[in-house]
Design an enzyme around this catalytic site. Structure first.
Site, PDB file in Angstrom:
ATOM      1  N   PRO A 107      62.746   2.059  68.102  1.00  0.00           N
ATOM      2  CA  PRO A 107      62.869   3.586  68.542  1.00  0.00           C
ATOM      3  C   PRO A 107      64.285   4.061  68.521  1.00  0.00           C
ATOM      4  O   PRO A 107      65.288   3.208  68.386  1.00  0.00           O
ATOM      5  CB  PRO A 107      62.422   3.443  70.053  1.00  0.00           C
ATOM      6  CG  PRO A 107      61.789   2.118  70.141  1.00  0.00           C
ATOM      7  CD  PRO A 107      62.284   1.057  68.997  1.00  0.00           C
ATOM      8  N   LYS A 108      64.379   5.391  68.255  1.00  0.00           N
ATOM      9  CA  LYS A 108      65.799   5.845  68.066  1.00  0.00           C
ATOM     10  C   LYS A 108      65.909   6.450  69.270  1.00  0.00           C
ATOM     11  O   LYS A 108      65.657   7.558  69.860  1.00  0.00           O
ATOM     12  CB  LYS A 108      65.862   6.955  67.097  1.00  0.00           C
ATOM     13  CG  LYS A 108      67.184   7.382  66.899  1.00  0.00           C
ATOM     14  CD  LYS A 108      67.256   8.454  65.744  1.00  0.00           C
ATOM     15  CE  LYS A 108      68.747   8.915  65.385  1.00  0.00           C
ATOM     16  NZ  LYS A 108      69.243   9.700  66.585  1.00  0.00           N
ATOM     17  N   VAL A 109      66.804   5.673  70.243  1.00  0.00           N
ATOM     18  CA  VAL A 109      66.957   6.193  71.768  1.00  0.00           C
ATOM     19  C   VAL A 109      67.939   7.088  71.607  1.00  0.00           C
ATOM     20  O   VAL A 109      68.745   7.189  71.090  1.00  0.00           O
ATOM     21  CB  VAL A 109      67.724   4.753  72.439  1.00  0.00           C
ATOM     22  CG1 VAL A 109      67.895   5.209  74.024  1.00  0.00           C
ATOM     23  CG2 VAL A 109      66.671   3.612  72.375  1.00  0.00           C
TER      24      VAL A 109
END
EC number: 6.5.1.2
Length: 566
Positions: free
Chosen positions: A124-126
């Site tokens: 995930p691209k936090v």
């Protein structure tokens, strides 16, 4: 040879000449002014965000504004602007530079990026704030903002309050990590809740001189980089988990295909997570030594972002839709944008007053979202065009409940709306009489009043463009059905201001002679509605229509014969 031809074609398509079709038609002076204004706006946003921790605009609108600036700079060859991270630069050097990340626009771009690569992982691209973390003898001693990727600001003063961040490792080791400080959220579903201003909230907290314990506990950490860690991603993740960073392993998946990447992107977009995300990160398991890292996007990492919740759209035109009752609705026609796989070309402003308050003109850039996941909605104006184009709007008192009962200059929209209502399901329910049909009849001069269509024959109907002999015959059949419709249905078709479930008994003469007080004796009709009914039946235009319908033999409008006493 075919590969050389393909390369040449791609090169030509990427030239300014090929891009010119999407470039604004501005003279050099206007182009210079527009670019300068956009640069100034972005610089102000950067200054507030990096220096004060204040996000003046949603992250996705910021990104799209930067994309627009890059596009305009290519269109008009006006040079490039300084790095958006210039104002973020601080005095503290990073042990290893933070690399950037290329954004992949779509599935095709992802497929091209993955071609020839092995050992790819997806995470995930936090959506938070990037930092460097330095541990000495297992203790967190230095926290540095990303800054410009080479130098950042010292945030170490916040370490004692960051209770949700691993501050003491289980082993007395020295290491340098890179990761994302994020706002801790409960069961956050990105597809439903959006970014929730998570990044801006964390940036604002970290810009403070001091955090409270509660504020610090609201911040979590996702480690995505261990520059001097093991060579392979799987081993790096396993060791990070043992050191107290299990989320890195939990949310990292080895993939082989584009379909794998798309699956996890969709999964994390619609699943409950403890943080906001704005896409996924794709990275190769092996990478160059940390000594070769630079503060720019490398070949071994890329981002595939989620669809925008808000799109930045350029206004092409402002038009004014006039409804049956005279309500004027401004409609923005915009350069097509996509939201959640929906192509948006126009958005309603709701009221003339709102358009006047916002003063939106062609060339302005506006933020558009989807209300209820389906209806385009204007959020606000993001950028105003330097040159303000004139707009001719209807006067506030030009249209009202009793205007435009006939075709005349400036009345076509409201008149056609009246005809559409008359033939629609709320009125006479006539087949084959939609707004397009009425518009053709009006523009051909065949219908100029609310009753002209009752006198048309097949020959005259065929004079209108697009109406064949068969269509004309079918339309005449619909018109004949209208003659037998009940009196109350005719009144509702004309727009009598009464609820659809309230009774309309009697004939025209009886109803037209009622006073406001008499109308109020009908259950469900109050003072306001009774005044509207009296005004409707007293309007000279409506009385003229009633007379025409009486002459056409429509039941309820004809004057009943007088009985002669013998």
């Amino acid at each position: 040879m075919p590969y050389l031809l393909l390369f040449a074609l791609l090169f030509v398509l990427n030239t300014p000449l090929a891009r010119a079709a999407s470039c604004p038609h501005w003279n050099p002076q206007q182009a210079k002014a527009e670019v300068a204004q956009l640069r100034a706006t972005l610089a102000r946003w950067d200054e507030h965000y990096h220096r004060q921790g204040i996000a003046l605009v949603a992250d996705e609108l910021y990104d799209q504004s930067h994309e627009r600036l890059n596009h305009l700079q290519q269109c008009f060859a006006v040079g490039t602007s300084p790095s958006p991270l210039a104002s973020a630069r601080g005095p503290v050097p990073h042990p290893v530079p933070h690399t950037g990340v290329d954004k992949l626009a779509d599935r095709q771009a992802v497929a091209r990026w993955m071609t020839g690569k092995t050992g790819v992982w997806v995470q995930p691209k936090v959506d938070g704030v990037a930092v460097s973390l330095t541990y000495q003898q297992g203790r967190l001693v230095q926290l540095t903002s990303r800054g410009d990727g080479v130098h950042g600001h010292d945030w170490s003063r916040h370490i004692p309050q960051l209770g949700a961040v691993t501050r003491q490792l289980p082993e007395a080791v020295d290491l340098h990590l890179q990761g994302e400080l994020y706002l801790r959220l409960d069961e956050h579903v990105q597809a439903k809740a959006g970014s929730a201003n998570a990044r801006g909230t964390v940036a604002g907290l970290l810009a403070r001189k001091q955090l409270t314990g509660a504020q610090g506990n609201a911040i979590g950490l996702f480690v995505w980089g261990w520059p001097h860690g093991p060579e392979q991603q799987a081993e790096r993740l396993a060791q990070l988990a043992r050191l107290g960073f299990p989320d890195s392993q939990l949310y990292s998946i080895a993939i082989d295909t584009l379909e794998d990447a798309a699956h996890w992107r969709e999964h994390w977009y619609r699943s409950a997570l403890p943080f906001a995300t704005d896409g996924v990160i794709l990275r190769q398991g092996s990478r160059p030594p940390a000594e070769r890292w630079q503060a720019k996007a490398p070949y071994w990492i890329a981002a595939w972002k989620y669809p925008y919740a808000q799109a930045l759209a350029e206004v092409r035109d402002v038009r004014f839709r006039v409804g049956r009752t005279g309500r004027v609705t401004p409609v923005l026609h915009v350069q097509p944008v996509t939201l959640d796989d929906r192509r948006i070309t126009q958005v309603s402003l709701g009221s003339l007053a709102r358009w006047q308050r916002l003063d939106i003109r062609p060339g302005d850039q506006v933020a558009i979202s989807l209300a209820g996941l389906t209806i385009p909605r204007l959020e606000h104006v993001v950028h105003r065009a330097v040159e303000r184009q004139p707009i001719t709007a209807p006067a506030p008192d030009q249209h009202h409940a009793h205007s435009c009962w006939q075709a005349s200059e400036g009345c076509d929209e409201q008149f056609i709306a009246r005809l559409t209502w008359l033939g629609g399901k709320q009125g006479l329910a006539l087949p084959r009489t939609g707004p397009g049909t009425w518009r053709r009849l009006v523009e051909a001069g065949l219908v100029t009043s609310m009753t002209d269509w009752l006198q048309l024959d097949a020959e005259r109907l065929q004079q209108a463009p697009g109406i064949s002999r068969l269509t004309a015959t079918q339309m005449l059949g619909s018109f004949d059905q209208a003659r037998s419709r009940p009196f109350d249905q005719w009144l509702r078709a004309l727009g009598v201001p009464i609820g659809k479930h309230l009774p309309l008994t009697g004939n025209w003469q009886a109803l037209a002679s009622r006073s406001a007080g008499q109308w109020q004796t009908v259950p469900g009709i109050g003072a306001k509605r009774s005044r509207q009914l009296v005004e409707f039946f007293a309007a000279s235009e409506v009385q003229a229509i009633a007379a025409q319908l009486a002459e056409a033999g429509i039941e309820g409008f004809r004057t009943p014969p007088q009985r002669i006493e013998q």
